[in-house]
Design a protein around this motif. Sequence first.
Motif, PDB file in Angstrom:
ATOM      1  N   ILE A   1      -7.341  -5.288   1.685  1.00 12.41           N
ATOM      2  CA  ILE A   1      -6.933  -4.379   2.761  1.00 12.41           C
ATOM      3  C   ILE A   1      -5.765  -5.035   3.494  1.00 12.41           C
ATOM      4  O   ILE A   1      -5.884  -6.146   4.025  1.00 12.41           O
ATOM      5  CB  ILE A   1      -8.099  -4.110   3.731  1.00 12.41           C
ATOM      6  N   ARG A   2      -4.617  -4.365   3.519  1.00  7.75           N
ATOM      7  CA  ARG A   2      -3.422  -4.904   4.145  1.00  7.75           C
ATOM      8  C   ARG A   2      -3.278  -4.288   5.539  1.00  7.75           C
ATOM      9  O   ARG A   2      -3.214  -3.064   5.684  1.00  7.75           O
ATOM     10  CB  ARG A   2      -2.181  -4.562   3.323  1.00  7.75           C
TER      11      ARG A   2
ATOM     12  N   ARG B   1      14.941   1.485  -1.048  1.00  4.43           N
ATOM     13  CA  ARG B   1      14.388   1.479   0.309  1.00  4.43           C
ATOM     14  C   ARG B   1      13.160   2.385   0.395  1.00  4.43           C
ATOM     15  O   ARG B   1      12.157   2.041   1.026  1.00  4.43           O
ATOM     16  CB  ARG B   1      15.451   1.946   1.312  1.00  4.43           C
ATOM     17  N   GLU B   2      13.238   3.518  -0.294  1.00  8.08           N
ATOM     18  CA  GLU B   2      12.123   4.470  -0.250  1.00  8.08           C
ATOM     19  C   GLU B   2      10.859   3.881  -0.870  1.00  8.08           C
ATOM     20  O   GLU B   2       9.747   4.089  -0.371  1.00  8.08           O
ATOM     21  CB  GLU B   2      12.516   5.759  -0.982  1.00  8.08           C
ATOM     22  N   ILE B   3      11.016   3.100  -1.967  1.00  5.49           N
ATOM     23  CA  ILE B   3       9.858   2.493  -2.634  1.00  5.49           C
ATOM     24  C   ILE B   3       9.143   1.535  -1.686  1.00  5.49           C
ATOM     25  O   ILE B   3       7.915   1.567  -1.539  1.00  5.49           O
ATOM     26  CB  ILE B   3      10.308   1.761  -3.923  1.00  5.49           C
ATOM     27  N   ILE B   4       9.902   0.661  -1.018  1.00  5.47           N
ATOM     28  CA  ILE B   4       9.287  -0.315  -0.115  1.00  5.47           C
ATOM     29  C   ILE B   4       8.644   0.382   1.073  1.00  5.47           C
ATOM     30  O   ILE B   4       7.534   0.014   1.504  1.00  5.47           O
ATOM     31  CB  ILE B   4      10.331  -1.339   0.352  1.00  5.47           C
ATOM     32  N   VAL B   5       9.311   1.391   1.612  1.00  4.91           N
ATOM     33  CA  VAL B   5       8.735   2.137   2.737  1.00  4.91           C
ATOM     34  C   VAL B   5       7.419   2.775   2.320  1.00  4.91           C
ATOM     35  O   VAL B   5       6.421   2.739   3.066  1.00  4.91           O
ATOM     36  CB  VAL B   5       9.732   3.203   3.247  1.00  4.91           C
ATOM     37  N   THR B   6       7.377   3.321   1.106  1.00  2.56           N
ATOM     38  CA  THR B   6       6.140   3.951   0.613  1.00  2.56           C
ATOM     39  C   THR B   6       5.038   2.914   0.428  1.00  2.56           C
ATOM     40  O   THR B   6       3.878   3.150   0.760  1.00  2.56           O
ATOM     41  CB  THR B   6       6.411   4.683  -0.722  1.00  2.56           C
TER      42      THR B   6
ATOM     43  N   SER C   1      11.453 -10.543  -7.196  1.00  3.40           N
ATOM     44  CA  SER C   1      12.303  -9.982  -8.253  1.00  3.40           C
ATOM     45  C   SER C   1      12.079  -8.486  -8.414  1.00  3.40           C
ATOM     46  O   SER C   1      10.955  -8.001  -8.330  1.00  3.40           O
ATOM     47  CB  SER C   1      12.032 -10.686  -9.592  1.00  3.40           C
ATOM     48  N   LYS C   2      13.159  -7.775  -8.649  1.00  3.47           N
ATOM     49  CA  LYS C   2      13.083  -6.375  -9.048  1.00  3.47           C
ATOM     50  C   LYS C   2      13.043  -6.312 -10.567  1.00  3.47           C
ATOM     51  O   LYS C   2      13.658  -7.154 -11.228  1.00  3.47           O
ATOM     52  CB  LYS C   2      14.303  -5.602  -8.538  1.00  3.47           C
ATOM     53  N   PRO C   3      12.390  -5.315 -11.134  1.00  2.00           N
ATOM     54  CA  PRO C   3      11.687  -4.217 -10.472  1.00  2.00           C
ATOM     55  C   PRO C   3      10.435  -4.714  -9.751  1.00  2.00           C
ATOM     56  O   PRO C   3       9.690  -5.531 -10.299  1.00  2.00           O
ATOM     57  CB  PRO C   3      11.350  -3.254 -11.599  1.00  2.00           C
ATOM     58  N   VAL C   4      10.235  -4.211  -8.544  1.00  2.00           N
ATOM     59  CA  VAL C   4       9.127  -4.691  -7.726  1.00  2.00           C
ATOM     60  C   VAL C   4       7.814  -4.062  -8.162  1.00  2.00           C
ATOM     61  O   VAL C   4       7.779  -2.929  -8.634  1.00  2.00           O
ATOM     62  CB  VAL C   4       9.377  -4.368  -6.228  1.00  2.00           C
ATOM     63  N   GLU C   5       6.741  -4.850  -8.030  1.00  2.00           N
ATOM     64  CA  GLU C   5       5.397  -4.348  -8.300  1.00  2.00           C
ATOM     65  C   GLU C   5       4.599  -4.393  -7.005  1.00  2.00           C
ATOM     66  O   GLU C   5       4.683  -5.355  -6.242  1.00  2.00           O
ATOM     67  CB  GLU C   5       4.713  -5.188  -9.384  1.00  2.00           C
ATOM     68  N   TYR C   6       3.807  -3.363  -6.777  1.00  2.00           N
ATOM     69  CA  TYR C   6       3.091  -3.186  -5.516  1.00  2.00           C
ATOM     70  C   TYR C   6       2.284  -4.427  -5.140  1.00  2.00           C
ATOM     71  O   TYR C   6       2.431  -4.963  -4.039  1.00  2.00           O
ATOM     72  CB  TYR C   6       2.182  -1.965  -5.604  1.00  2.00           C
ATOM     73  N   ASP C   7       1.430  -4.888  -6.046  1.00  2.00           N
ATOM     74  CA  ASP C   7       0.547  -6.010  -5.728  1.00  2.00           C
ATOM     75  C   ASP C   7       1.332  -7.272  -5.383  1.00  2.00           C
ATOM     76  O   ASP C   7       0.980  -8.016  -4.456  1.00  2.00           O
ATOM     77  CB  ASP C   7      -0.411  -6.284  -6.891  1.00  2.00           C
ATOM     78  N   ILE C   8       2.401  -7.526  -6.133  1.00  2.00           N
ATOM     79  CA  ILE C   8       3.193  -8.735  -5.887  1.00  2.00           C
ATOM     80  C   ILE C   8       3.878  -8.654  -4.531  1.00  2.00           C
ATOM     81  O   ILE C   8       3.846  -9.613  -3.738  1.00  2.00           O
ATOM     82  CB  ILE C   8       4.239  -8.929  -7.009  1.00  2.00           C
TER      83      ILE C   8
ATOM     84  N   MET D   1       3.057  -6.863  -1.908  1.00  2.00           N
ATOM     85  CA  MET D   1       2.084  -6.914  -0.810  1.00  2.00           C
ATOM     86  C   MET D   1       1.516  -8.316  -0.637  1.00  2.00           C
ATOM     87  O   MET D   1       1.304  -8.779   0.491  1.00  2.00           O
ATOM     88  CB  MET D   1       0.967  -5.899  -1.057  1.00  2.00           C
ATOM     89  N   ASP D   2       1.275  -9.013  -1.753  1.00  2.00           N
ATOM     90  CA  ASP D   2       0.751 -10.384  -1.659  1.00  2.00           C
ATOM     91  C   ASP D   2       1.755 -11.302  -0.969  1.00  2.00           C
ATOM     92  O   ASP D   2       1.382 -12.137  -0.114  1.00  2.00           O
ATOM     93  CB  ASP D   2       0.438 -10.926  -3.058  1.00  2.00           C
ATOM     94  N   VAL D   3       3.044 -11.181  -1.352  1.00  2.00           N
ATOM     95  CA  VAL D   3       4.071 -12.036  -0.765  1.00  2.00           C
ATOM     96  C   VAL D   3       4.194 -11.773   0.732  1.00  2.00           C
ATOM     97  O   VAL D   3       4.238 -12.717   1.544  1.00  2.00           O
ATOM     98  CB  VAL D   3       5.426 -11.808  -1.479  1.00  2.00           C
ATOM     99  N   ILE D   4       4.248 -10.489   1.109  1.00  2.00           N
ATOM    100  CA  ILE D   4       4.395 -10.152   2.536  1.00  2.00           C
ATOM    101  C   ILE D   4       3.175 -10.605   3.325  1.00  2.00           C
ATOM    102  O   ILE D   4       3.293 -11.194   4.415  1.00  2.00           O
ATOM    103  CB  ILE D   4       4.631  -8.637   2.708  1.00  2.00           C
ATOM    104  N   ASP D   5       1.988 -10.352   2.775  1.00  2.00           N
ATOM    105  CA  ASP D   5       0.758 -10.723   3.463  1.00  2.00           C
ATOM    106  C   ASP D   5       0.694 -12.228   3.694  1.00  2.00           C
ATOM    107  O   ASP D   5       0.405 -12.699   4.810  1.00  2.00           O
ATOM    108  CB  ASP D   5      -0.435 -10.255   2.634  1.00  2.00           C
ATOM    109  N   LYS D   6       0.987 -12.997   2.645  1.00  2.00           N
ATOM    110  CA  LYS D   6       0.939 -14.451   2.757  1.00  2.00           C
ATOM    111  C   LYS D   6       1.990 -14.957   3.740  1.00  2.00           C
ATOM    112  O   LYS D   6       1.723 -15.837   4.570  1.00  2.00           O
ATOM    113  CB  LYS D   6       1.162 -15.087   1.384  1.00  2.00           C
ATOM    114  N   ALA D   7       3.196 -14.388   3.677  1.00  2.18           N
ATOM    115  CA  ALA D   7       4.280 -14.833   4.555  1.00  2.18           C
ATOM    116  C   ALA D   7       3.948 -14.569   6.021  1.00  2.18           C
ATOM    117  O   ALA D   7       4.142 -15.443   6.881  1.00  2.18           O
ATOM    118  CB  ALA D   7       5.584 -14.139   4.166  1.00  2.18           C
TER     119      ALA D   7
END
Length: 590
Positions: free
Chosen positions: A459-460, A477-482, A571-578, A580-586
């Motif tokens: 849960i993020r 930008r739309e992908i990350i916002v989503t 790295s792009k292409p971005v994957e959702y789990d990767i 979210m994990d990077v942002i959450d940890k950071a």
Amino acid sequence: MTGVPDQELLELKKLVKELNRQTVRNEVEKQNMRIIRHRLDLQIEIFSQIHRFTQRAFFASSLEELMDIQAEGVVDIFQLEMGATMRLDIGGDRLTLFGRCNFECEDSEFPVSKDWLARPELLDFRRQQSVVESPPGRYSPFEKLNLAHLIYLPIFGNQRNMEGVILGGISKEGAEIYDFSPEAISLLFMVYCQNMNGIYNNRVALDQAKAAGEAKSRFLSNLSHEIRTPMNAIIGMTQIAGRSDEPEEMKKCIGQISLASRHLLGLVNDVLDMSKIGEGKLVLENTPFSPEEVLKNVFDSLLPNAEGKGVALILDAPDIHDLTLTGDSLRLSQVLINFISNAIKFTPEGGRVTLEARVATQDRDKALLRFAVTDTGIGMSEEVLSRIFTPFEQADNSTSRKYGGTGLGLTISKNIVELMGSGIHVESRENEGSRFSFQVWFDLCHEKKAEAADDSPAIRDFTSRNILIADDVDINREIIVTFLTDTGAEMECVSNGREAVDRFAASEEGHFDLILMDVQMPVMDGCEATREIRKLPRADAASVLIYAMTANAFREDMQMVVEAGMNGHISKPVEYDIVMDVIDKALKER
């Protein structure tokens, strides 16, 4: 001679004697000159013949014709009974006949002993000389040819390694008829063979360049086909999903789009890996991993492919439980996936592919692991085996049409295994299958193994976090916002580095927790924007998290963004789990 003084008579006799001596000396010198001239005429004739055969060899239409001309020249120029050109096989254990003249032996292959190959005149390019065997000795490959005399010179390739021999001989039956004087012909024989050696190397280099050009042309054609196939699936399924109102059908389309996208990404990664290999920039990581988990993940990822083709996929790894090693698990997985994918591809329905792993030896600090992938597929000939690791090559021109692929996987795998300090061993027979194996030393990791992570979705919650997204492409930008929509985060978007700097500078101090920064953008790129932000005269300029989110995926690209002042790289292409994990940890570590 009455009236002639005795003294004058004595002088006259001496003069006559000297004249006779000079006459004899002149005759001897004339005879020597005739001999020298005869020898010179013979040498001029031989050099003329060498030139004639050199011209013929230079204009040979193929390597096979060139080798026949080389053998014919040995017989014609040096008046020997037979001539031949032989090439040393890749393993260095036999000579194979490629060119012949008056060579009546039924055998075309001659076993080579290590003692014969160890002779300095055969191995050392700088000590190259004609070798005479009268008759061929105990360790000679030509011992059973029934020859009284043999003369040969090694052929050295462009890399200064021995690749074969040019030879001439006289049989025991013909020894009484043929005049063999090694001291008279050995030097000229070496001149002739060295000329032919140079033409041979030029021909090989030309053929290799031509083959490389054709291979690259086929590769580009294959790559175009391989790229267009998943692109066709992506575009087609997108159109079907856009015209459908059925949730199940749309879900199926999205699944196919995901599979095709991952296949397309794999092709791009292969091309990038080849680029790294060509520039010497392929580098291995060194992190703890579980070989048992690596094998399981590889097996599970390829099992659907095998089942879909009706091929049994078997995992045979009885003794690697509870091991933790340090090394590059992703590259190890890449090699095994390449081997298994090829094995499945070339194994017909009802066949079997086995992934084996063994601990060959182990001490307190290290373990030697042996890996092998064996199949019951179509196998390969020796000729195909000699070039399977050549970039852009496949078994033949029909392979890509029938089985697909770009011909890069094995080349990449070979380079990875060599970086690991090992090599790949291949055994294969046509219509009987193939076996690819290698062994690698890994350091043992004695750290306590972490407990298995909870498989339930994380849960993020990024409530009250402010994130700035800088990317010049709207869809990115739309992908990350989503991705971040349901996390509670507040987001702002800009389209270039200059806008990112201005937006950060205009915000209240401490407002932004994280900046996701594209690298290649117009007006100002991401690295320059990061440096500008870090130089701003405010406290949060040095502490705000900045992560590159870019398609620049090389190691030097990652190093470049860190040197610019960023905290990390996605790295792009971005994957959702990767993501979210990077942002959450950071954000948790901030």
